[in-house]
Design a protein around this motif. Structure first.
Motif, PDB file in Angstrom:
ATOM      1  N   ALA A   1      -0.466   9.654  -3.950  1.00 52.58           N
ATOM      2  CA  ALA A   1      -0.971   8.844  -2.835  1.00 52.58           C
ATOM      3  C   ALA A   1       0.033   8.900  -1.695  1.00 52.58           C
ATOM      4  CB  ALA A   1      -1.191   7.395  -3.257  1.00 52.58           C
ATOM      5  N   GLY A   2      -0.419   8.445  -0.519  1.00 50.79           N
ATOM      6  CA  GLY A   2       0.491   8.374   0.612  1.00 50.79           C
ATOM      7  C   GLY A   2      -0.146   7.635   1.771  1.00 50.79           C
ATOM      8  N   LYS A   3       0.685   7.142   2.653  1.00 51.53           N
ATOM      9  CA  LYS A   3       0.208   6.407   3.826  1.00 51.53           C
ATOM     10  C   LYS A   3       1.315   6.372   4.882  1.00 51.53           C
ATOM     11  CE  LYS A   3       0.337   1.827   3.707  1.00 51.53           C
ATOM     12  NZ  LYS A   3       1.630   1.556   4.379  1.00 51.53           N
TER      13      LYS A   3
ATOM     14  N   SER B   1      -3.201   6.632  12.711  1.00 55.71           N
ATOM     15  CA  SER B   1      -2.641   7.783  12.022  1.00 55.71           C
ATOM     16  C   SER B   1      -2.310   8.844  13.076  1.00 55.71           C
ATOM     17  CB  SER B   1      -3.604   8.321  10.967  1.00 55.71           C
ATOM     18  OG  SER B   1      -2.921   9.233  10.110  1.00 55.71           O
ATOM     19  N   HIS B   2      -1.987  10.029  12.637  1.00 56.42           N
ATOM     20  CA  HIS B   2      -1.580  11.108  13.549  1.00 56.42           C
ATOM     21  C   HIS B   2      -1.813  12.424  12.814  1.00 56.42           C
ATOM     22  CE1 HIS B   2       1.219  13.738  15.770  1.00 56.42           C
ATOM     23  NE2 HIS B   2       1.138  12.859  16.755  1.00 56.42           N
ATOM     24  N   GLU B   3      -2.097  13.476  13.552  1.00 62.32           N
ATOM     25  CA  GLU B   3      -2.391  14.739  12.866  1.00 62.32           C
ATOM     26  C   GLU B   3      -1.205  15.229  12.036  1.00 62.32           C
ATOM     27  OE1 GLU B   3      -2.568  18.719  15.013  1.00 62.32           O
ATOM     28  OE2 GLU B   3      -2.593  17.358  16.715  1.00 62.32           O
ATOM     29  N   LYS B   4       0.023  14.906  12.451  1.00 62.54           N
ATOM     30  CA  LYS B   4       1.202  15.298  11.663  1.00 62.54           C
ATOM     31  C   LYS B   4       1.236  14.524  10.345  1.00 62.54           C
ATOM     32  CE  LYS B   4       5.030  17.738  11.493  1.00 62.54           C
ATOM     33  NZ  LYS B   4       5.001  19.201  11.652  1.00 62.54           N
ATOM     34  N   ILE B   5       0.914  13.232  10.395  1.00 63.73           N
ATOM     35  CA  ILE B   5       0.867  12.414   9.176  1.00 63.73           C
ATOM     36  C   ILE B   5      -0.190  12.979   8.226  1.00 63.73           C
ATOM     37  CG2 ILE B   5       0.245  10.133   8.249  1.00 63.73           C
ATOM     38  CD1 ILE B   5       1.485   8.926  10.824  1.00 63.73           C
ATOM     39  N   GLU B   6      -1.367  13.303   8.761  1.00 60.51           N
ATOM     40  CA  GLU B   6      -2.458  13.827   7.928  1.00 60.51           C
ATOM     41  C   GLU B   6      -2.090  15.186   7.327  1.00 60.51           C
ATOM     42  OE1 GLU B   6      -4.928  12.008   7.079  1.00 60.51           O
ATOM     43  OE2 GLU B   6      -4.511  10.382   8.477  1.00 60.51           O
ATOM     44  N   GLN B   7      -1.429  16.009   8.126  1.00 58.19           N
ATOM     45  CA  GLN B   7      -0.984  17.324   7.653  1.00 58.19           C
ATOM     46  C   GLN B   7       0.023  17.175   6.511  1.00 58.19           C
ATOM     47  OE1 GLN B   7       1.404  19.466  10.518  1.00 58.19           O
ATOM     48  NE2 GLN B   7       0.655  21.469   9.851  1.00 58.19           N
ATOM     49  N   LEU B   8       0.972  16.259   6.691  1.00 56.93           N
ATOM     50  CA  LEU B   8       1.984  16.029   5.653  1.00 56.93           C
ATOM     51  C   LEU B   8       1.377  15.399   4.396  1.00 56.93           C
ATOM     52  CD1 LEU B   8       4.870  14.833   7.988  1.00 56.93           C
ATOM     53  CD2 LEU B   8       4.974  16.821   6.481  1.00 56.93           C
ATOM     54  N   LEU B   9       0.365  14.545   4.567  1.00 54.06           N
ATOM     55  CA  LEU B   9      -0.326  13.984   3.406  1.00 54.06           C
ATOM     56  C   LEU B   9      -1.032  15.074   2.606  1.00 54.06           C
ATOM     57  CD1 LEU B   9      -1.981  10.660   4.667  1.00 54.06           C
ATOM     58  CD2 LEU B   9      -0.253  10.890   2.866  1.00 54.06           C
ATOM     59  N   THR B  10      -1.694  15.983   3.303  1.00 58.67           N
ATOM     60  CA  THR B  10      -2.431  17.067   2.637  1.00 58.67           C
ATOM     61  C   THR B  10      -1.491  17.960   1.833  1.00 58.67           C
ATOM     62  OG1 THR B  10      -4.127  17.063   4.359  1.00 58.67           O
ATOM     63  CG2 THR B  10      -3.959  19.049   3.010  1.00 58.67           C
TER      64      THR B  10
ATOM     65  N   ILE C   1       5.127   7.177   3.784  1.00 57.72           N
ATOM     66  CA  ILE C   1       5.620   7.075   2.415  1.00 57.72           C
ATOM     67  C   ILE C   1       4.607   7.706   1.472  1.00 57.72           C
ATOM     68  CG2 ILE C   1       7.221   5.151   2.630  1.00 57.72           C
ATOM     69  CD1 ILE C   1       5.051   3.191   2.086  1.00 57.72           C
ATOM     70  N   VAL C   2       5.138   8.473   0.519  1.00 59.19           N
ATOM     71  CA  VAL C   2       4.312   9.222  -0.423  1.00 59.19           C
ATOM     72  C   VAL C   2       4.782   8.884  -1.831  1.00 59.19           C
ATOM     73  CG1 VAL C   2       3.669  11.543  -1.172  1.00 59.19           C
ATOM     74  CG2 VAL C   2       3.947  11.075   1.262  1.00 59.19           C
ATOM     75  N   LEU C   3       3.838   8.685  -2.751  1.00 56.31           N
ATOM     76  CA  LEU C   3       4.179   8.330  -4.134  1.00 56.31           C
ATOM     77  C   LEU C   3       4.094   9.550  -5.045  1.00 56.31           C
ATOM     78  CD1 LEU C   3       2.283   4.917  -4.495  1.00 56.31           C
ATOM     79  CD2 LEU C   3       4.664   5.320  -3.795  1.00 56.31           C
TER      80      LEU C   3
ATOM     81  N   LEU D   1      -1.244   0.909  -7.614  1.00 53.32           N
ATOM     82  CA  LEU D   1      -0.615   0.876  -6.288  1.00 53.32           C
ATOM     83  C   LEU D   1      -0.983   2.134  -5.504  1.00 53.32           C
ATOM     84  CD1 LEU D   1       1.303  -0.583  -4.310  1.00 53.32           C
ATOM     85  CD2 LEU D   1       3.189   0.712  -5.333  1.00 53.32           C
ATOM     86  N   ALA D   2      -1.042   3.264  -6.205  1.00 53.12           N
ATOM     87  CA  ALA D   2      -1.399   4.532  -5.546  1.00 53.12           C
ATOM     88  C   ALA D   2      -2.807   4.467  -4.958  1.00 53.12           C
ATOM     89  CB  ALA D   2      -1.280   5.687  -6.535  1.00 53.12           C
ATOM     90  N   SER D   3      -3.755   3.950  -5.715  1.00 47.89           N
ATOM     91  CA  SER D   3      -5.136   3.879  -5.210  1.00 47.89           C
ATOM     92  C   SER D   3      -5.222   2.916  -4.020  1.00 47.89           C
ATOM     93  CB  SER D   3      -6.101   3.468  -6.321  1.00 47.89           C
ATOM     94  OG  SER D   3      -5.848   2.156  -6.764  1.00 47.89           O
ATOM     95  N   VAL D   4      -4.425   1.845  -4.049  1.00 49.10           N
ATOM     96  CA  VAL D   4      -4.373   0.898  -2.933  1.00 49.10           C
ATOM     97  C   VAL D   4      -3.816   1.592  -1.678  1.00 49.10           C
ATOM     98  CG1 VAL D   4      -3.176  -1.182  -2.093  1.00 49.10           C
ATOM     99  CG2 VAL D   4      -4.219  -1.181  -4.362  1.00 49.10           C
ATOM    100  N   PHE D   5      -2.785   2.406  -1.866  1.00 49.59           N
ATOM    101  CA  PHE D   5      -2.191   3.162  -0.758  1.00 49.59           C
ATOM    102  C   PHE D   5      -3.240   4.017  -0.049  1.00 49.59           C
ATOM    103  CE2 PHE D   5       2.637   3.898  -0.600  1.00 49.59           C
ATOM    104  CZ  PHE D   5       2.906   2.560  -0.811  1.00 49.59           C
ATOM    105  N   ASP D   6      -4.002   4.780  -0.830  1.00 49.88           N
ATOM    106  CA  ASP D   6      -4.988   5.691  -0.235  1.00 49.88           C
ATOM    107  C   ASP D   6      -6.066   4.929   0.533  1.00 49.88           C
ATOM    108  OD1 ASP D   6      -3.804   8.085  -0.911  1.00 49.88           O
ATOM    109  OD2 ASP D   6      -4.910   8.326  -2.788  1.00 49.88           O
TER     110      ASP D   6
END
Length: 307
Positions: free
Chosen positions: A263-265, A245-254, A276-278, A228-233
């Motif tokens: 993973a996260g999306k 997406s959004h730069e805030k989402i990308e920043q929080l994912l990093t 959501i982040v796993l 599921l994690a690999s599917v999320f990414d």
């Protein structure tokens, strides 16, 4: 003694399939049990005015925002409520974040109203009444929010048809993050459709998300958290390409991945809103939540996906 009615409901999270679902691909939504709405209806004295107490509005019913006023006025008129009422709404679900706040409010209020009347309430009637309230808030709701919240189980949604799935039984955690940025689902959906109309090659990303939804269902059925994690990414890569997406989402994912997230999306419309982040363990999930808040996230919640 004052007459009372109480109802509550949790929110929902789109696990996977956002945006692609508007092209006829499937999506999976799951209950968001740590996000809740509680509604209480109390009778008042005959010389008082009906009243709403909530975070978005605190005052007389007459001057309330239309989406609240319409739902409560309909209840009063439909069921011939003779005495003034006070409606208290308490929630930790922020609006316009893709977490089903308006549907949860509708479901909680309908449950409270039938409790107030001491009348039985079937799921079918609950969905019908709550969808009426949702139409006031959204115009043409898909129905996925209400169905997920009422069934309190994961649902498979495609072309307007909702199928209930088995409850999740995955050995891991989901961190739900409110980025604090108000996204516009309507605008994001329109933009993706315009993008695909202008350049049909973008439809391949939409179709790939549809395939990933099937893979996510397979992961859930086989209790495979890592798959599921690999599917999320992969899904997030497609959503990024579709410009939602959004730069805030990308920043929080990093920063989440630096804390051990696997993973996260984004979830919902994107361009802000929620994500959501796993995480494999509660310790990692808590670190992710703390780091997200340090970066300005407005709210974080942790859900265990093991049922």
């Amino acid at each position: 003694m004052a007459q009372q009615g109480y109802g509550e409901a949790n929110g929902k999270v789109i696990l996977i399939g956002e945006h692609a679902v508007t092209f006829g691909e499937p999506a999976i939504a799951i209950p968001f049990t740590t996000g809740r709405v509680r509604a209480l209806i109390e009778s008042l004295n005959v010389n008082e005015s009906s009243y709403i107490k909530s975070e978005v509005y605190d005052g007389e019913l007459t001057y309330a925002p239309e989406h609240l006023k319409s739902v409560i006025t309909r209840f009063i008129n439909e069921y011939h409520i003779q005495t003034p009422i006070k409606v208290s709404i308490d929630t930790n679900l922020p609006p316009s974040r893709g977490l089903g706040s308006s549907a949860a409010m509708a479901v909680a209020f309908v449950r409270a109203s039938f409790d107030y009347l001491n009348k039985p309430l079937s799921d079918e009637m609950l969905i019908e009444e709550a969808n009426w309230a949702e139409r006031i808030a959204h115009g043409k709701p898909s129905g996925i929010d209400t169905q997920t919240i009422v069934s309190n189980k994961p649902v498979w949604f495609q072309n307007g048809v909702v199928t209930t799935l088995k409850p999740l039984d995955l050995n891991g955690y989901m961190v739900v993050i409110d980025t604090g940025i108000r996204g516009s689902t309507k605008q994001a959906v329109e933009d993706v459709h315009h993008l695909c109309k202008a350049d049909s090659s973008y439809l391949s990303y939409v179709e790939h998300i549809g395939k990933l939804v099937h893979e996510a269902r397979d992961s859930i059925e086989h209790h495979n958290f890592e798959q599921l994690a690999s599917v999320f990414d992969l899904c997030q890569e497609n959503l990024r390409t579709l410009t939602v997406s959004h730069e805030k989402i990308e920043q929080l994912l990093t920063i989440s991945k630096a804390q051990g997230a696997i993973a996260g999306k984004l979830t919902g419309g994107g361009r802000g809103g929620s994500m959501i982040v796993l995480a494999s363990t509660i310790d990692v999930a808590e670190k992710i939540a703390q780091s997200a808040q340090s970066l300005g996230a407005h709210h974080t919640w942790i859900e265990y996906l093991g049922g």
